[in-house]
Design an enzyme around this catalytic site. Structure first.
Site, PDB file in Angstrom:
ATOM      1  N   GLN C 128       2.061  42.369  64.123  1.00 42.07           N
ATOM      2  CA  GLN C 128       3.287  42.140  64.880  1.00 42.07           C
ATOM      3  C   GLN C 128       4.471  42.865  64.247  1.00 42.07           C
ATOM      4  O   GLN C 128       4.786  42.604  63.075  1.00 42.07           O
ATOM      5  CB  GLN C 128       3.578  40.638  64.916  1.00 42.07           C
ATOM      6  CG  GLN C 128       4.856  40.267  65.639  1.00 42.07           C
ATOM      7  CD  GLN C 128       5.301  38.853  65.312  1.00 42.07           C
ATOM      8  OE1 GLN C 128       5.307  38.461  64.146  1.00 42.07           O
ATOM      9  NE2 GLN C 128       5.657  38.090  66.322  1.00 42.07           N
ATOM     10  N   GLY C 129       5.117  43.723  64.991  1.00 41.61           N
ATOM     11  CA  GLY C 129       6.269  44.463  64.458  1.00 41.61           C
ATOM     12  C   GLY C 129       7.578  43.921  64.996  1.00 41.61           C
ATOM     13  O   GLY C 129       8.125  44.474  65.951  1.00 41.61           O
ATOM     14  N   TYR C 130       8.064  42.856  64.425  1.00 44.54           N
ATOM     15  CA  TYR C 130       9.333  42.270  64.878  1.00 44.54           C
ATOM     16  C   TYR C 130      10.427  42.477  63.812  1.00 44.54           C
ATOM     17  O   TYR C 130      11.380  43.191  64.026  1.00 44.54           O
ATOM     18  CB  TYR C 130       9.169  40.767  65.138  1.00 44.54           C
ATOM     19  CG  TYR C 130       8.606  40.375  66.493  1.00 44.54           C
ATOM     20  CD1 TYR C 130       7.890  41.283  67.271  1.00 44.54           C
ATOM     21  CD2 TYR C 130       8.775  39.085  66.997  1.00 44.54           C
ATOM     22  CE1 TYR C 130       7.369  40.920  68.505  1.00 44.54           C
ATOM     23  CE2 TYR C 130       8.255  38.715  68.230  1.00 44.54           C
ATOM     24  CZ  TYR C 130       7.555  39.633  68.981  1.00 44.54           C
ATOM     25  OH  TYR C 130       7.048  39.261  70.193  1.00 44.54           O
ATOM     26  N   SER C 131      10.257  41.809  62.660  1.00 41.65           N
ATOM     27  CA  SER C 131      11.318  41.813  61.637  1.00 41.65           C
ATOM     28  C   SER C 131      11.575  43.210  61.082  1.00 41.65           C
ATOM     29  O   SER C 131      10.689  44.052  61.032  1.00 41.65           O
ATOM     30  CB  SER C 131      10.918  40.914  60.459  1.00 41.65           C
ATOM     31  OG  SER C 131      10.945  39.576  60.840  1.00 41.65           O
ATOM     32  N   GLU C 246       3.545  29.196  73.308  1.00 41.42           N
ATOM     33  CA  GLU C 246       2.992  28.414  72.205  1.00 41.42           C
ATOM     34  C   GLU C 246       3.440  26.956  72.232  1.00 41.42           C
ATOM     35  O   GLU C 246       2.808  26.069  71.686  1.00 41.42           O
ATOM     36  CB  GLU C 246       3.422  29.022  70.870  1.00 41.42           C
ATOM     37  CG  GLU C 246       2.502  30.112  70.377  1.00 41.42           C
ATOM     38  CD  GLU C 246       1.069  29.639  70.303  1.00 41.42           C
ATOM     39  OE1 GLU C 246       0.754  28.814  69.440  1.00 41.42           O
ATOM     40  OE2 GLU C 246       0.241  30.083  71.130  1.00 41.42           O
ATOM     41  N   SER C 383      14.102  30.486  60.080  1.00 40.95           N
ATOM     42  CA  SER C 383      14.200  29.548  58.955  1.00 40.95           C
ATOM     43  C   SER C 383      14.469  28.136  59.450  1.00 40.95           C
ATOM     44  O   SER C 383      14.897  27.928  60.591  1.00 40.95           O
ATOM     45  CB  SER C 383      15.331  29.975  58.023  1.00 40.95           C
ATOM     46  OG  SER C 383      16.576  29.723  58.659  1.00 40.95           O
ATOM     47  N   GLU C 385      16.843  26.341  58.677  1.00 37.80           N
ATOM     48  CA  GLU C 385      18.267  26.242  59.005  1.00 37.80           C
ATOM     49  C   GLU C 385      18.488  26.673  60.468  1.00 37.80           C
ATOM     50  O   GLU C 385      19.201  26.007  61.231  1.00 37.80           O
ATOM     51  CB  GLU C 385      19.100  27.119  58.058  1.00 37.80           C
ATOM     52  CG  GLU C 385      19.198  26.579  56.622  1.00 37.80           C
ATOM     53  CD  GLU C 385      17.969  26.881  55.775  1.00 37.80           C
ATOM     54  OE1 GLU C 385      17.088  27.644  56.231  1.00 37.80           O
ATOM     55  OE2 GLU C 385      17.878  26.352  54.649  1.00 37.80           O
TER      56      GLU C 385
END
Lengths: 398, 383, 398, 383
Positions: C128-131, C246, C383, C385
């Protein structure tokens, strides 16, 4: 580096112990133990204030020329520690620790001459008029208004959470004397005679069932302008000075240790079925004891710095947060220690003047009210949320 | 596998919710707080008429034969209303003990009266030295010619003042002087030698301490056949824990709802409290705790008739977990209400005290995690 | 209201058990137990994928016409629970659970025909290429750029935290195809052959010493425009769909229970000096077990609602937060259970292929790396948060 | 009452701070991580030259006669530098055991060598079945004609590979077959029958497991006169706890400083992380934990020579409290560094592992709170 006191300091310690032994009556001690509040009733607290005053110890933190005893930081530590250990009543802190220093710092000679001796002697009993309904931790939003009329201010508005307003003959208050762009700039610091016409007081019962705080209403109350401390519009500054005056002088560990001992004694007694034999309670007792040890060391680090004229720095700003949390932990453990007897509610006050024996052992009576009232530790005087905002900004530079 | 409410359960919930909303407002609570009885016999009658007192009682004794899930539905709404009527004492515990231990004659004599509202019960079990150990009872029962003699001291007897019969646990002195079996006795209110010291109970309602001095009882005061009653007491207390858990869920949810609303309305520094990220996250955590408490309380109810180890672990697990969650939600609700939260002026304070009482009843989180571990074979029960 | 499964469901449960008994080899089971990561190495995971595919269970969540098994929510629950209990390897979730549903929902017929069977069969392995470096939880700030050139996009930039990029032959990625006012609007969803010229991969070792994630660099990488899924500039929408797909399908309690059982077995063994006899460890084991019971009940409440076509509502949004916290609590307890043996560091990977016996009992090997790697549970995928921000906004309406 | 540093202490701090800042950078750590020795003999020599190896050794044996406060000053800086030289093993524990238990001849023979850097020591005590119970030792020592024979297994022997002498604890078989006294033996590196299985240690440095199979030792291998050594072991371990606490404080402080800086610099959603109230409050709590750890570590040092109960409670209290605080600061430092925090690419990960190892060494918070309670007479030690 060591934790022991010098020979002179040990002599002073003995003097404090002797004084307490001679002046702290069993009634005062019992009343203090049975007060589920940090504020002693005036009949108890002021008796102790008079005894302290006779000894010249009526205001430990004041300069000598105002009537203070000229103690070193270590002496103040020793005094506070011995008082906590012995369970002495609390005096009128709103007089001795709050308005007193402001008058010393900013009052006129007439104000000093009139008010300070009456605080020392216990003749005056003070309450603090800061909070208002709706102001919460945002104190500068206060709306109680003082309008100049000749030599008087005419005050209208209301103050809330006023501790012992129903006992006090005097109040120091922050009032709005001007509408300014920066809210803080229109506030003045004023001394009010509680017997003035137009003042009414409504009791507010705390969650623990104690009458400790009040709402005070001002309806065209006239206060002479000479009762203003310092300059008009500078009240916010004096209020802040008061906080700084207290800074670094905090000696909370000794009282916390005494509070924990009360809980520990209960846990070791048959009255609680020896709660201490429950390993969870024993371990939590240790956790809190270590937290108090930690706090004590921090206080002693501050004290050491003060002794040699250093600035203790950021560390003291963190103390209020921990002190309130530890206090709450002690009171919570107390509730668990007394188990089923915590279901008992005693509505009568003061607890030290009950007419008949209560349904649970007397020493358990303050435990649940202390826990309940103690929820306020993280709210009053700037909530813990506000305190953390301040630490982030002032200490961490964020 | 189906955790949806049945139609009957949904109807029950709607009915009790409506009743609570209509009857139990702050005014009602203030009135009953000063009341020496601590509850309303008129309302008790309404409970009977609505069938709630009959819920868990078997049909052959005039009941509805419902289970712990239905009790939970009622108790959750009772929590919201801070109901002080002696429902748990009478219906869950009292009737439960009679159903578990009683002889056929005793069941016939008493359970229909519970169901129709004419008999209230109370369970006098706790003693000061025992803390929360259900097996630790020093109150002594002695077999005498014409029946029994009881001597001892009980504390924290919930609703004892309101009960027609108090079920008192005692050790039957054995012939050889060893600690005898734990037995239950029916002691009618007003029996000579029985002294009640009645007091206001934390969070609402009343309780009492109870002295038994040379209390004489008839032979049939013994509940059941005299075999050791500890297993039955544990079963009934486990069901009480499930019911209390549901009550706590009701309280937590309303405290959370009130706090969420308050933080949206209350302005500080020129914006609502809820604009603060710290408070938003706290509210998210509170929501999570409420939801978790709901799940685990439901589990205790669904497992209430399982075999003893599974039932006990589910009940203790729920008491322990809800205890922790309730403490968080209660303390944070007060904290976020600020100074007003620590007075007797707002309902939030009343709910807070009720949750504190919940945490105390039958022992707190540490006690029940330990029981959970011990029942799982993980540590000796005394640890 | 009950917790038992129906007769048909129990028959299915037995079918799953039989399947696992016949197909899960001891080597696969041991390799899974000795993998201190939620991702199985492909040699293990894909062997299991092939076995599932032979049975027609290669993609439990897919619709029937895409090759899914047409299970009820209860059947999916039973399948996941049995797999967790048996300790089966994890398959390539980036294929089956992530890109698969997006292709099913938004892909062209050609894309569906080409890619879906290869995911089911295990022929393709996806990453997966997201970040990107610097994007963190603020995913929409991504900078990797795809510029149209004829029938190709030319891609330049870099992706990071790319799990198993060093194993994968395909990547699905979010890339910027346009500069738009709203950052989200310029993003497209694209499928990349990892063997394309211009792609290089740099390993990043996790804190536990595992090679699991990578940084991937794109240097004028040409990707045919037909490899774009759906419309240009709608990539953000497809990425969000993936999250919603999901939602409600999360069945984490069974795996957590299995993980706790591993720790519990260790605690009851002589290899740890029977750590379970330490009351603190026993009680914390119970705390976590009850947390898992709670989570399971919440999952079953969601499942019950789904079974009758109801919307489970807010509750499922809270699950990720608790799942990650419970996972961390399990791994932490594991570290305390193994005591001094937690000081042992085994640098070689994979742990199930060590050449010589390690210095501590084999089953302890993954414990510390799992704790260390597990700190990522509250970071990756948004995260904690950020999750709380989302709960406050979306669930509480703040 | 004075908790200010003396002039000598201030000079020591400046000297060790400077050395650490100049020597222990990330490059140094990366080099030494791959090193099979796990530390640098050249740096060890520098420690000797700077007098640090002599610090707590009595002057009559070539030392400087300093105390736990000075050791703490050194250890705090060592924490910041993630120093992997065997200082704790050799100077605090090894030399400490020799000073506590050794005969005059043994002290004369070994302590000066520790001080001048020519002898490194290690303490082989832990056994797998004992967990953190210092009294639980199964390794057996048998008196034989010409000395002693040792058999047993030790784990987690810190720096064992680097030691010239390993101090091994063993039970001396008593004549009547009962568990004998706990004694300490000096086992020179390379003694036949002694097998070291050396491994990289979590957080830096190395440790080993140790098998003793029929290890023959001379009669003077016994440290001291053979009286039970548990009280001395406890005294030395308490001092090690104080030293480890100071090391942890150094690590916590640098992790906090790095995290504070990172949250100011790192931008997300168009503003620095530190603009988030939740993160600001977290940082405030981290600062508080760092300061508390500093206070309680200092207390353990100042109390290191108090009577055993007070000393033990101070040491265990500090270990327990710092364990909790360190866990919070370490976990939050990683959390706030985001994905980069959970890699081996940043120093934050190395510090994290060192604090995890700290928490393990000699037992974690629960163990030490229990010891604190037991020493206070509150619960049986086994609870």
């Amino acid at each position: 580096m060591d934790l022991t006191f010098s020979a002179e300091e040990r002599i002073f310690e003995q003097e404090v112990r002797d004084f307490i032994a001679q002046n702290l009556t069993p009634e005062m001690k019992r009343a203090t133990a049975l007060t589920p509040s940090v504020f002693s009733d005036p009949d108890i607290g002021m008796a102790w204030q008079r005894a302290l005053h006779r000894k010249g110890w009526g205001a430990p933190g004041w300069p000598v020329d105002a009537g203070g005893p000229d103690w070193t930081p270590a002496q103040r530590w020793i005094f506070e520690a011995e008082c906590a250990r012995a369970g002495t009543p609390n005096v009128n802190v709103m007089g001795v620790k709050m308005v007193g220093p402001v008058i010393i710092g900013f009052g006129s000679p007439e104000q000093k001459n009139f008010y300070l001796p009456r605080i020392l002697s216990g003749e005056d009993y003070w309450c603090q008029g800061y909070s208002e309904p709706g102001s919460g931790s945002d104190l500068a939003s206060l709306k109680t208004r003082a309008v100049r009329d000749g030599d008087d201010y005419v005050i209208n508005g209301t103050k809330i959470w006023t501790t012992h307003a129903h006992h006090a003959n005097r109040m120091f208050a922050l009032v709005r004397t001007n509408d300014t762009e920066r809210k803080q700039d229109g506030i003045s610091f004023i001394l009010i005679d509680m017997k003035s016409p137009g003042i009414t007081t409504r009791p507010i019962l705390t969650i623990g069932g104690d009458h400790e705080v009040n709402q005070v209403f001002f309806d065209d109350v006239r206060v002479p302008v000479v009762n203003r401390v310092g300059e008009e519009g500078k009240g916010w500054t004096y209020g802040k000075y008061l906080l700084e005056f207290e800074r670094g002088a905090g000696i909370a560990s000794a009282k916390l240790r005494d509070a924990l001992k009360t809980v520990s004694d209960l846990a070791e007694s048959d009255a609680t079925g020896r709660a201490i034999d429950d390993s969870d309670i024993a371990v939590r007792m240790s956790e809190i004891e270590v937290d108090i040890d930690t706090l004590e060391m921090t206080e002693l680090r501050v004290l050491s710095a003060l002794q040699t004229g250093q600035n203790p720095g950021a560390v003291s700003s963190l103390l209020k947060l921990r002190v309130s949390e530890i206090r709450q932990a002690v009171t919570r453990l107390g509730v668990e220690v007394i188990g089923n007897d915590g279901l008992y509610v005693e509505p009568m006050r003061p607890l030290y003047r009950l007419n008949e024996a209560p349904g649970i052992p007397e020493e358990m009576l303050p435990i649940v009210p202390e826990y309940l009232n103690g929820r306020a530790y993280t709210i009053f005087g700037g909530s813990s949320e506000i305190q953390r905002d301040i630490v982030a900004k002032m200490v961490l530079g964020l | 596998m189906d955790l949806n409410l049945s139609d009957e359960q949904r109807l029950l919930r709607e009915s009790v919710d409506r009743f609570i909303a209509e009857t139990y407002d702050a005014d009602h609570r203030r009135r009953s707080a000063g009341d020496p009885l601590g509850f309303s016999p008129a309302i008790w009658k309404q409970f009977a008429d609505l069938g709630w007192l009959a819920l868990p009682i078997a049909e052959e004794y005039g009941g509805l034969g419902a289970g712990a899930v239905e009790t939970g539905i009622v108790m959750e709404a009772f929590g919201r209303g801070l109901v002080s009527e002696p429902y748990l004492s009478t219906v869950v515990i009292g009737a439960g003990l009679i159903a578990e231990c009683g002889s056929e004659a005793q069941k016939q004599a008493m359970l229909p009266k519970v169901a129709d509202g004419s008999l209230r019960l109370s369970f006098a079990h706790s003693e000061r030295a025992a803390r929360f150990d259900l097996a630790k009872v020093e109150t002594a029962a002695m077999k005498v010619a014409d029946g029994w003699r009881l001597d001892g001291h009980k504390i924290a007897v919930i609703d004892g003042h309101a009960a027609g019969q108090i079920i008192v646990s005692a050790r039957v002195a054995s012939d050889d002087g060893t600690a005898g079996k734990l037995s239950l006795f029916l002691v009618p209110a007003g029996t000579p030698g029985l002294t009640l010291r009645d007091y206001a109970r934390l969070g609402g309602g009343r309780a009492c301490n109870l002295d038994l001095a040379n209390v004489s009882l008839a032979a049939d005061a013994l509940l059941g056949d005299g075999s050791d009653a500890l297993p039955q007491i544990e079963a009934v207390v486990d069901r009480a824990l499930a019911a209390l858990g549901a009550e706590a869920v009701g309280i937590m949810q309303i405290m959370f709802d009130m706090t969420l609303e308050y933080t949206k309305v209350r302005q500080q520094f020129g914006r609502p409290l809820s604009a603060n990220q710290v408070i938003r996250h706290r509210l998210a955590d509170m929501a999570m705790h409420c939801d978790e408490a709901r799940s685990i309380a439901l589990r205790a109810a669904v497992m209430a008739d399982a075999e003893p180890v599974a039932r006990g672990r589910a009940a203790s697990g729920a008491k322990a977990k809800i205890g922790k969650s309730a403490r968080f939600v209660a303390e944070q609700s007060v904290q976020l209400h600020g100074a007003m939260g620590v007075t007797e002026e707002l309902d939030i304070g009343s709910y807070f005290k009720r949750l504190l009482a919940f945490d105390t009843l039958f022992g707190g989180s540490a006690h029940h995690y330990r029981r959970h571990a011990a029942l799982g074979g993980r540590t000796p029960p005394h640890a």
